[in-house]
Motif scaffolding. Sequence first.
Motif, PDB file in Angstrom:
ATOM      1  N   TYR A  87       0.869  -1.321  -0.035  1.00 15.59           N
ATOM      2  CA  TYR A  87      -0.071   0.067   0.072  1.00 15.59           C
ATOM      3  C   TYR A  87       0.756   1.280  -0.035  1.00 15.59           C
ATOM      4  O   TYR A  87       0.293   2.547   0.142  1.00 15.59           O
ATOM      5  N   LYS A  88       2.009   1.248  -0.195  1.00 13.09           N
ATOM      6  CA  LYS A  88       2.831   2.184  -0.277  1.00 13.09           C
ATOM      7  C   LYS A  88       2.594   3.225  -1.402  1.00 13.09           C
ATOM      8  O   LYS A  88       2.051   2.884  -2.407  1.00 13.09           O
ATOM      9  N   ILE A  89       2.658   4.581  -1.434  1.00 11.97           N
ATOM     10  CA  ILE A  89       2.307   5.435  -2.096  1.00 11.97           C
ATOM     11  C   ILE A  89       3.264   6.156  -3.107  1.00 11.97           C
ATOM     12  O   ILE A  89       4.226   6.689  -2.326  1.00 11.97           O
ATOM     13  N   SER A  90       3.343   5.992  -4.149  1.00 15.07           N
ATOM     14  CA  SER A  90       4.667   6.389  -5.120  1.00 15.07           C
ATOM     15  C   SER A  90       4.738   7.764  -5.287  1.00 15.07           C
ATOM     16  O   SER A  90       5.806   8.329  -5.362  1.00 15.07           O
ATOM     17  N   SER A  91       3.384   8.660  -5.122  1.00 14.59           N
ATOM     18  CA  SER A  91       3.295  10.167  -5.434  1.00 14.59           C
ATOM     19  C   SER A  91       3.979  10.632  -3.900  1.00 14.59           C
ATOM     20  O   SER A  91       4.105  12.000  -3.973  1.00 14.59           O
ATOM     21  N   LEU A  92       4.051  10.067  -2.907  1.00 14.59           N
ATOM     22  CA  LEU A  92       4.914  10.658  -1.712  1.00 14.59           C
ATOM     23  C   LEU A  92       6.287  10.900  -1.770  1.00 14.59           C
ATOM     24  O   LEU A  92       6.797   9.868  -2.778  1.00 14.59           O
ATOM     25  N   PRO A  93       6.967  11.829  -1.124  1.00 13.74           N
ATOM     26  CA  PRO A  93       8.086  12.038  -1.192  1.00 13.74           C
ATOM     27  C   PRO A  93       9.188  10.942  -1.029  1.00 13.74           C
ATOM     28  O   PRO A  93       9.216  10.285  -0.260  1.00 13.74           O
ATOM     29  N   ALA A  94      10.385  11.014  -1.775  1.00 14.87           N
ATOM     30  CA  ALA A  94      11.241   9.754  -1.596  1.00 14.87           C
ATOM     31  C   ALA A  94      12.271  10.667  -0.704  1.00 14.87           C
ATOM     32  O   ALA A  94      12.111  11.603  -0.141  1.00 14.87           O
ATOM     33  N   ASN A  95      13.273   9.925  -0.506  1.00 16.96           N
ATOM     34  CA  ASN A  95      14.441  10.380   0.627  1.00 16.96           C
ATOM     35  C   ASN A  95      15.070  11.619  -0.025  1.00 16.96           C
ATOM     36  O   ASN A  95      14.934  12.005  -1.201  1.00 16.96           O
ATOM     37  N   CYS A  96      15.463  12.481   0.902  1.00 18.47           N
ATOM     38  CA  CYS A  96      15.828  13.603   0.572  1.00 18.47           C
ATOM     39  C   CYS A  96      17.139  13.812  -0.343  1.00 18.47           C
ATOM     40  O   CYS A  96      18.058  12.906  -0.439  1.00 18.47           O
ATOM     41  N   PRO A  97      16.857  14.454  -1.608  1.00 21.18           N
ATOM     42  CA  PRO A  97      17.834  14.351  -2.685  1.00 21.18           C
ATOM     43  C   PRO A  97      19.076  15.181  -2.397  1.00 21.18           C
ATOM     44  O   PRO A  97      19.982  14.847  -3.045  1.00 21.18           O
ATOM     45  N   ARG A 181      -8.790   1.258   1.961  1.00 18.79           N
ATOM     46  CA  ARG A 181      -8.567   2.553   2.038  1.00 18.79           C
ATOM     47  C   ARG A 181      -8.135   2.633   3.584  1.00 18.79           C
ATOM     48  O   ARG A 181      -7.148   3.768   3.850  1.00 18.79           O
ATOM     49  N   LYS A 182      -8.445   2.041   4.550  1.00 23.25           N
ATOM     50  CA  LYS A 182      -7.919   2.172   5.931  1.00 23.25           C
ATOM     51  C   LYS A 182      -6.331   1.690   5.795  1.00 23.25           C
ATOM     52  O   LYS A 182      -5.656   2.215   6.499  1.00 23.25           O
ATOM     53  N   MET A 183      -6.087   0.765   5.151  1.00 21.77           N
ATOM     54  CA  MET A 183      -4.661   0.264   4.906  1.00 21.77           C
ATOM     55  C   MET A 183      -3.886   1.329   4.595  1.00 21.77           C
ATOM     56  O   MET A 183      -2.651   1.557   4.682  1.00 21.77           O
ATOM     57  N   THR A 184      -4.662   1.986   3.277  1.00 19.43           N
ATOM     58  CA  THR A 184      -3.811   2.964   2.505  1.00 19.43           C
ATOM     59  C   THR A 184      -3.482   4.146   3.536  1.00 19.43           C
ATOM     60  O   THR A 184      -2.402   4.768   3.554  1.00 19.43           O
ATOM     61  N   ALA A 185      -4.633   4.537   4.270  1.00 20.68           N
ATOM     62  CA  ALA A 185      -4.399   5.695   5.359  1.00 20.68           C
ATOM     63  C   ALA A 185      -3.226   4.913   6.467  1.00 20.68           C
ATOM     64  O   ALA A 185      -2.442   6.175   6.638  1.00 20.68           O
ATOM     65  N   LEU A 186      -3.023   3.970   6.882  1.00 20.43           N
ATOM     66  CA  LEU A 186      -2.005   3.575   7.624  1.00 20.43           C
ATOM     67  C   LEU A 186      -0.744   3.746   7.177  1.00 20.43           C
ATOM     68  O   LEU A 186       0.182   4.013   7.646  1.00 20.43           O
ATOM     69  N   SER A 187      -0.700   3.342   5.731  1.00 14.98           N
ATOM     70  CA  SER A 187       0.575   3.343   5.060  1.00 14.98           C
ATOM     71  C   SER A 187       0.979   4.943   4.978  1.00 14.98           C
ATOM     72  O   SER A 187       2.265   5.101   4.911  1.00 14.98           O
ATOM     73  N   ILE A 188       0.128   5.738   4.623  1.00 17.38           N
ATOM     74  CA  ILE A 188       0.357   7.166   4.736  1.00 17.38           C
ATOM     75  C   ILE A 188       1.005   7.478   5.898  1.00 17.38           C
ATOM     76  O   ILE A 188       2.233   8.289   5.960  1.00 17.38           O
ATOM     77  N   LEU A 189       0.556   7.178   7.157  1.00 20.38           N
ATOM     78  CA  LEU A 189       1.103   7.517   8.367  1.00 20.38           C
ATOM     79  C   LEU A 189       2.296   6.817   8.387  1.00 20.38           C
ATOM     80  O   LEU A 189       3.319   7.588   9.177  1.00 20.38           O
TER      81      LEU A 189
END
Length: 221
Positions: A87-97, A181-189
């Motif tokens: 459930y990882k979201i690819s549109s979230l920031p990666a590590n500091c470049p 959706r709940k799993m996605t929300a948990l992954s966001i956190l």
Amino acid sequence: MPSILNARLLSAVMLAALLLCALGAPVENEPTDSPAGDLSGEEEEQPSSAPSLSKTAFWDLIVNLIEGLTKEFQDELQATDSSLNNYKISSLPANCPGSNSNKEACLRWMAEGLETYMVFLKYVEREYPNTSSLSDIRQFSGYLMSQIKQEMSKPGKIKVLTSSEKEQLLKDIDHPHAFNRKMTALSILRQLRDFLCDGKRKIHQGEMSKYQKNDRNNSQL
């Protein structure tokens, strides 16, 4: 007898409540928030100026709140670490470049990343509507973002998301089934926690590198 985790979460929640009271803000969810079903993210809730608290204080507070909630939600969903990887979201920031010495680049990455997470936290709040700590996480993230902007030499270069971009981010992660959706929300956190820890480490490394460079230059005078 409360567990260590529950004690830690309670301590973080109490600190959050004290900070909110000191700032003159209500402890409960703000009535100005959008309804739970409205995830457009068009209303900006970032404060005009952050309180005079250190970045470290906000970082630690947010991370402590997240760690307590993720353990609670993970137990509720009976989710394993391996299952959450789906459930990882690819549109979230990666590590500091930026490199360790490029503090400005890392600060900009942090500010832009926090803006993105502020959008996704609305999604998390919708899936867990009775969790007041989530609104605290979002509010303190806004304070942290304001402090980061104040440290930047060129905050005007921060890319600001448009309303349509925010809407698209949320559409991309929507799912018809409540469990997903709940799993996605948990992954966001969980991803937000990793993002904060990585950013804190990289900025600290950049600051230490700058101090060491100044010390070397001073010793050569």
